[in-house]
Design a protein around this motif. Structure first.
Motif: not given
Length: 208
Positions: A37-38, A41, A44
């Motif tokens: 998930r990091l 992030h 992005k």
């Protein structure tokens, strides 16, 4: 939309780091999966560039793995903080590498036509190499070899024309007409020098 697992808590992170540093490879997999998930992030902020999202995630994951392998709890409190920097650095290195080689990729651009009206490309010199030979090289290695040949096998005049024509070795790109004016020769002579130089380079790429 890809669903990522929840991040580890501080206690869970410490637990799996201790297990991994003790040789437990399954703990390493947990650290990777729970930090994807990091990666997403960090990726992005690069989504506006012309790069495939999956490629960015893959490169970012490499940065995450490097972070897990090199993390020192004595120097940083959280793996996630350290990993974010590593992921960002890995993506930046990839982008800088692409930018550095973008000039090499432009060698595919057409540079003129032959007597039959076919387009001539600088990298035409390696198009006729057998597939089994081409497969043993990466594109980057081919370009490196090409640059070395330009410096070693061409005459001074051929080298000058090729360098100016394609903006190699830090030069700007010039048209045949501009090169002719700069070297005080005719444009047709520049064209002949250019084509002869490409033929010469092609011969050195072909197997003996």
């Amino acid at each position: 939309m890809k669903t990522f697992l929840k991040p580890l808590t501080v206690e869970e992170e410490k637990y799996y780091l201790q297990r991994y540093q003790g040789g437990d490879l399954e703990a390493k997999n947990v650290l990777i999966e729970r930090n994807l998930r990091l990666v997403a992030h960090v990726v992005k902020k690069y989504q506006g560039i012309d790069e495939d999202l999956d490629d960015l995630i893959s490169i970012g994951t490499v940065g995450l793995i490097k972070a897990i392998q090199t993390f020192d709890s004595n120097k940083a409190n959280r793996l996630s903080t350290y990993a974010a920097r590593c992921i960002d650095n890995e993506l930046l290195m990839m982008l800088r590498s692409r930018k550095k080689t973008s000039k090499e990729v432009s060698l595919y651009e057409p540079i003129g036509t032959d007597k039959e009206g076919n387009e001539i490309h600088l990298l035409d010199i390696i198009e006729n190499v057998p597939v089994d030979v081409v497969d043993t090289y990466t594109f980057k290695e081919d370009v490196k070899k090409l640059y070395e040949l330009i410096e070693s096998v061409l005459t001074p005049r051929e080298y000058e024309v090729v360098k100016l024509r394609y903006g190699l070795f830090g030069e700007e790109e010039y048209t045949q007409r501009e090169i002719a004016k700069r070297l005080n020769i005719s444009r047709s002579y520049v064209s002949r020098i250019e084509k002869n130089a490409l033929l010469k380079l092609r011969r050195f790429f072909l197997p003996s």
